[in-house]
Scaffold this active site. Structure first.
Site, PDB file in Angstrom:
ATOM      1  N   LYS A 205       0.832  -1.207   0.000  1.00 33.71           N
ATOM      2  CA  LYS A 205       0.000   0.000   0.000  1.00 33.71           C
ATOM      3  C   LYS A 205       0.864   1.254   0.000  1.00 33.71           C
ATOM      4  O   LYS A 205       0.579   2.225  -0.722  1.00 33.71           O
ATOM      5  CB  LYS A 205      -0.924  -0.011   1.217  1.00 33.71           C
ATOM      6  CG  LYS A 205      -2.039  -1.051   1.138  1.00 33.71           C
ATOM      7  CD  LYS A 205      -2.852  -1.083   2.421  1.00 33.71           C
ATOM      8  CE  LYS A 205      -3.941  -2.141   2.363  1.00 33.71           C
ATOM      9  NZ  LYS A 205      -4.742  -2.189   3.628  1.00 33.71           N
TER      10      LYS A 205
ATOM     11  N   ALA B 184      -0.697   1.059   5.910  1.00 31.16           N
ATOM     12  CA  ALA B 184      -0.912   0.175   7.064  1.00 31.16           C
ATOM     13  C   ALA B 184      -1.904  -0.919   6.687  1.00 31.16           C
ATOM     14  O   ALA B 184      -2.722  -0.750   5.781  1.00 31.16           O
ATOM     15  CB  ALA B 184      -1.420   0.960   8.268  1.00 31.16           C
ATOM     16  N   ASP B 185      -1.802  -2.030   7.406  1.00 33.86           N
ATOM     17  CA  ASP B 185      -2.767  -3.111   7.214  1.00 33.86           C
ATOM     18  C   ASP B 185      -2.943  -3.879   8.511  1.00 33.86           C
ATOM     19  O   ASP B 185      -1.995  -4.022   9.294  1.00 33.86           O
ATOM     20  CB  ASP B 185      -2.316  -4.070   6.114  1.00 33.86           C
ATOM     21  CG  ASP B 185      -3.452  -4.999   5.705  1.00 33.86           C
ATOM     22  OD1 ASP B 185      -4.361  -4.544   4.993  1.00 33.86           O
ATOM     23  OD2 ASP B 185      -3.441  -6.175   6.126  1.00 33.86           O
ATOM     24  N   THR B 186      -4.158  -4.337   8.730  1.00 28.11           N
ATOM     25  CA  THR B 186      -4.507  -5.057   9.955  1.00 28.11           C
ATOM     26  C   THR B 186      -5.075  -6.424   9.602  1.00 28.11           C
ATOM     27  O   THR B 186      -5.970  -6.533   8.754  1.00 28.11           O
ATOM     28  CB  THR B 186      -5.542  -4.258  10.781  1.00 28.11           C
ATOM     29  OG1 THR B 186      -4.960  -2.996  11.140  1.00 28.11           O
ATOM     30  CG2 THR B 186      -5.926  -5.000  12.049  1.00 28.11           C
TER      31      THR B 186
END
Length: 207
Positions: A56, A78-80
């Site tokens: 991203k 960011a990624d969760t």
């Protein structure tokens, strides 16, 4: 005094934008990228979170490079990922999918892996991974049905939003609350300040 570097958030998430606002960071642009977030075969949750956060950020940097006003910008991605053991839960898009997630999470602990990645003005990548352990209370069918009816689960990793109604389901949390929402603040501040973004100057201005 040099001008502050431009900041781009490679996301359209209002939660991440609110968390950046909380620490006094004001993105100059939002440049989300559409990516295939399907886990690779046997991919671990933490590996997936890191891979997607970096993808991203790089995609956002590519978009920013096409705008002269964003030249040299810092780009934050960011990624969760929510997981039970090595099973990665989806970002629920259907009621059935969300119900399956909530029943799996009911009465047990799960892990939330959140990665944050910053592209620097020199084109390097700086990444951090935060893992948080969350335990849900045992959910009744009535609670599950009521939460599903709220629609809050839609598009959320693991089919819940801790900053909303589902906060009432959390019996215990060990780690970073911000990371579960979508952005670990301690790590994000360190990345930004380390690359010359003057967060603390803004804090002083409020004094």
């Amino acid at each position: 005094m040099t001008d502050r570097p431009k900041l781009v958030l490679a996301s359209a998430s209002p939660r991440r934008l609110a968390l950046l606002d909380q620490i006094g960071a004001k993105p100059d642009a939002l440049l989300p990228a559409s990516l295939d977030e399907t886990p690779e075969r046997n991919e671990r949750p933490r590996t997936l979170a890191l891979r997607l956060a970096e993808a991203k950020a790089l995609a956002g940097a590519s978009l920013a490079s096409q705008d002269p006003e964003l030249a040299g910008a810092l780009v934050l991605g960011a990624d969760t990922v929510v997981s039970v053991g090595r099973r990665i839960l989806p970002k629920a898009e259907s009621v059935e999918e969300a119900a399956d997630c909530l029943r799996l999470l009911s009465g047990r602990a799960h892990h939330v892996s959140t990665a944050v990645c910053l592209t620097t003005r020199r084109g390097a990548l700086r990444s951090r991974l935060v893992e948080t352990r969350v335990r849900f209370k045992r959910l009744s069918e009535g609670e599950i049905d009521a939460y599903l009816a709220s629609g809050e689960w839609r598009g959320k990793a693991g089919a819940y939003a801790i900053q909303g109604l589902a906060g009432a389901f959390v019996a215990k949390l060990s780690g970073s609350y911000g990371a579960v929402v979508g952005l670990p603040l301690y790590e994000t501040v360190n990345l930004l300040v380390g690359e010359g973004y003057p967060l603390h100057r803004g804090w002083l201005a409020k004094a």
